[in-house]
Structure formats: C-alpha cells, structure tokens
Write an enzyme that holds these catalytic residues in place. Structure first.
Site: not given
Ligand SMILES: Cc1ncc(COP(=O)(O)O)c(C=O)c1O
Length: 448
Positions: A152, A254, A282
């Site tokens: 994700y 990511d 995060k």
């Molecule tokens: C690996 C990863 N990338 C991107 C995101 C998206 O981040 P946000 O919820 O701050 O938009 C998440 C969210 O859980 C994530 O786990």
C-alpha cells in the site's frame, strides 16, 4: 471489546452512533471502520500517554497500534509537544513563505537518512508518494510505474492498485494484472502500472524486460508492511537495486512506515541498500502530521528548476517542522534503537514461544520495533501466500481476546504491531501474559 449482548464499552457505542450520523462509517479513515474489522464498533479513545491509551469507557490498553505508526515516541512525547507549542507561541503556524525551522528540520532529516541529499516536506505519506512518482517520471521521461502486489503506497490514483486484490481478479501468479483498490479511479491509469510479485528476483527481471525502456520507477517498501509483515528474502533488495540501475528506473523506497523506525536511517540503513528517492511520514514527526520526499540531488533539483512543481499550502508549516526537528534530536540519542530493538525482539520472540508452546501454527515476522504474527501452516513470502494460507479467522479470535485483556492493535492481520520508545519491560511482560491467556482461550474454544 467483545460482541457480548452486554457491551463492555457502551460509551464508545453511543459515541459511534452520534458520529455515524455525520461522519461516513462513523470514522475519519476507512482503516478505523467496522468494515476494517473494528466490530461491532471501534473503541473511542479518550487519551494516550506514553505506551498506553484509555478508551471512553475507561479501559486502559498497552498500545501496539500507535496511531497506525506515527507514535514512534509514544503518545504526547513531552519534548516534541513542548517544541511545537513553543514554536506556535513564538512564531505562528502558516506563512506561505519560508521560515528558519524548515531548513533546520531538513538538515536533520538529510543527516539521518543515508540516501538523502535534499528533501521536501508534505503533509501525508500519500502526497509524498504522489510527488516521488512524478519526480521519477520527470527525471526519466518515462511513464510506467512498477509496483508490487500487496503493498500500500497511499490512496493517490497513480498507485492505489493491487493492494489486496481478490485473487480471481488478479491474474496468474507469474503475470499479475493491475486491480484498482476501489472505485473512482480513472481506468486508464492501470495501463501505466506494471504489477509484480514481491520477493521474487526472476519475476522482477521478467517484468522489467517485458517493459524495457518504459519503467520510470520501481516503488517498494523495504519490507512488506501492508500485508501484515513480510521480510525481504536474502539479497532481494540488493538485486532490485541492481536491476533498477540496469534498466534506468528510479528506485523509490516507500519508507512511510520503516523510516526512522528500523534504524535512524530507516530500512535503507537497516538493509544496507540505497534507493534514489525515499518517502517518509509516520515516524518523522513524533505523532504530528508531516511527511517528506527526498533523495538524490539531481532528481530533487527538478523541483528547483521548475520542471516539476511541488506545491502545498501546508507544506513545511511551523508545527510540522518543529515536530520533525525535535523528533530528529530524540532519535539521534545513543541507545534509542537498541531499546526499540530489544523491546521489539522481546515481544516477537515471546509470541513465537507462546504460539509454539500451545501448538498453534504460526509464523512471526518482524525486525526492530515492528512485526506481525501470521496464523498459518505455510511460509508467507508474498501477498499471494498470505491470501492463500493466512487464517484471518484465527487472527480475529486472537485480537478479541487480546483487546479484552488490555492489549490494543489493529484487528486486521494485514496491519502491524508497533513498539514505541515509551514501551517498557513491564508493558511487554503484561502483553505476553495476555498473549498466553489469549492463545489458551482460542485453543480451548476450538478456534485455532
Ligand atoms: C507504506 C505506506 N505508504 C504510504 C502510506 C500513506 O500514508 P498516509 O496515510 O500518511 O497518506 C501508508 C499509510 O499507511 C503506508 O503504509
């Protein structure tokens, strides 16, 4: 939290009813909804302090949800909170012009993360990923993005595909097809995506060769943390790095979850493989909403010369940059990651020992302060392994028992267990006692 006729959290129930009249599904994000597993309704949280949260009905939980990841320093870390309050009272909040804290925070982030020459702040991981993909397209002059099934990367149209597709829609194992993760996305975007199984060098090589000269970016988490927890097999990330270079594709890590968590320099430090671009969110702000995208100077400078325009009214606001700066200082202190690793290992080793002792088929995966327990009798190395072999029914039963004993984590096995710097030996001991009793209860009930 049980589904008894007499709920143990009636105040949350009333709050949920009120919220449902004005908030779709009664919550602010789908991961908190009944559909995501929080049945019959999610506990409403009254407050969090350190490693613990209390719900509206007065139940205290040791917290491994950690806000779905941001609370790496625990709830209401005093230093970060004070830094943000001070910055607001001395400076303001949003100027639409640069201010000094921005460069201060950026310097600290670039010093922490090995592959970063430059960084731009954003407000969410999804935004950071959106920017990284566009930067990769601008840099390479190509269009396609290779992403892995089961990951994700946020909810932008460009990548919100094949997160957890139904296998009957997802194509053969050796030739997965893009499946939109929800309605509302322009179907043609799927044509710009190449989907591959993760943890399989040959599959990656095949996908790159079949699209030679067309792939702008390969985007991956350094370990798969949106299908529970799946570790990279030995040599996989290094092979991906080599293949990205060979095919002229920008490698995007990511690190929205792994960043500042697996090490101060994130997954790239922990696994020793450097991407071209990195997205972070995060762990970066000590619980405040802030994200970042950064990487090699020659790519990031596309923003400076105007070939790619990176905008955002709230980017680099005072609260966000003060939070990042204070968080970076805390994470740089000696011993921080040793303690995170030690508590993470105590938790995950404890789960392994308990599940083994009770004869419950499982696989615990994780590193440092993040992991997950799979209830499975087959190894989980890819999304399709998880879809075929993991037992969500056992996980749900285990989650109910753990919640009833004061341990909070997400009801979906596709999410993670997070340990913070605020967790103590006592927290972990309490959790393992609850885990022992919970596994005993689900075995006795014939649920595992
Ligand atoms: C690996 C990863 N990338 C991107 C995101 C998206 O981040 P946000 O919820 O701050 O938009 C998440 C969210 O859980 C994530 O786990």
């Amino acid at each position: 939290m049980t589904q008894d006729a007499q709920p143990t959290n009636p105040i949350s129930g009333r709050m949920f009813e009120r919220a449902s009249a004005v908030l779709p599904a009664g919550v602010g994000s789908s991961a908190r909804s009944v559909r995501a597993g929080w049945a019959p309704y999610p506990p409403f949280i009254a407050q969090g302090t350190g490693s613990r949260v209390t719900d509206a009905d007065g139940h205290e939980y040791v917290d491994y949800l950690l806000g779905l990841g941001p609370m790496l320093l625990g709830h209401r870390n005093a230093e970060v909170t004070d830094a943000v309050i001070r910055a607001i009272s001395e400076r303001g909040t949003v100027f639409g012009l640069p201010h000094e804290l921005e460069a201060e925070a950026a310097e600290k982030v670039c010093a922490a993360v090995p592959s970063l020459d430059m960084v731009r702040f954003a407000n969410s991981g999804s935004e950071a990923v959106g920017t990284a993909v566009r930067l990769a397209r601008t840099f390479t002059g190509r269009n396609k993005v290779l992403r892995f099934e089961g990951m994700y990367h946020g909810w932008m149209d460009t990548v919100y595909w094949s997160n957890h597709p139904k296998l009957e829609l997802a194509g053969p194992d050796d030739a997965p097809v893009p499946v939109p993760a929800g309605k509302g996305m322009a179907p043609h975007v799927g044509d710009s995506l190449v989907i591959a199984q993760w943890n399989d060098v040959a599959a990656l090589e095949r996908a790159l060769e079949a699209n030679a000269g067309e792939i702008a970016a390969i985007i991956t988490e350094p370990m798969m943390l949106n299908t529970g927890c799946i570790m990279p097999v030995d040599g996989y990330l290094a092979a991906m790095r080599d293949l990205a270079t060979k095919h002229g594709a920008v490698l995007i890590f990511d690190e929205v979850i792994t960043g500042f968590r697996l090490a101060r320099g994130g997954g790239q430090e922990r696994f020793g493989v450097l991407p071209d671009l990195t997205t972070m969110a995060k762990g970066i702000g000590g619980g405040f909403p802030v994200a970042a995208v950064g990487g090699r100077r020659e790519i990031m400078e596309l923003v400076a010369d105007g070939r790619y325009s990176h905008s955002g009214t709230y980017n680099s606001n005072v609260m966000a940059t003060a939070a990042v700066s204070a968080t970076m200082d805390i994470l740089a202190r000696p011993g921080t990651y040793e303690a995170l690793d030690r508590h993470g290992a105590m938790l995950l080793d404890g789960y392994r020992e308990i599940a083994t002792r009770h004869g419950v088929a499982h696989e615990v995966q994780g590193v440092g302060p993040v992991g997950q327990i799979w209830f499975t009798d087959a190894p989980i190395r890819t999304y399709r392994d998880a879809a075929r072999h993991a037992r969500p029914d056992v996980f749900t039963a285990w989650w109910r028992e753990m919640m009833a004993r004061g341990v909070l984590f997400h009801p979906s096995q596709d999410e993670n267990l997070f340990v913070s710097t605020a967790h103590s030996d006592d927290d972990i001991a309490f959790t393992l006692e609850a885990a022992d009793a919970s596994v005993r209860a689900i075995v006795a009930a014939g649920l595992a």
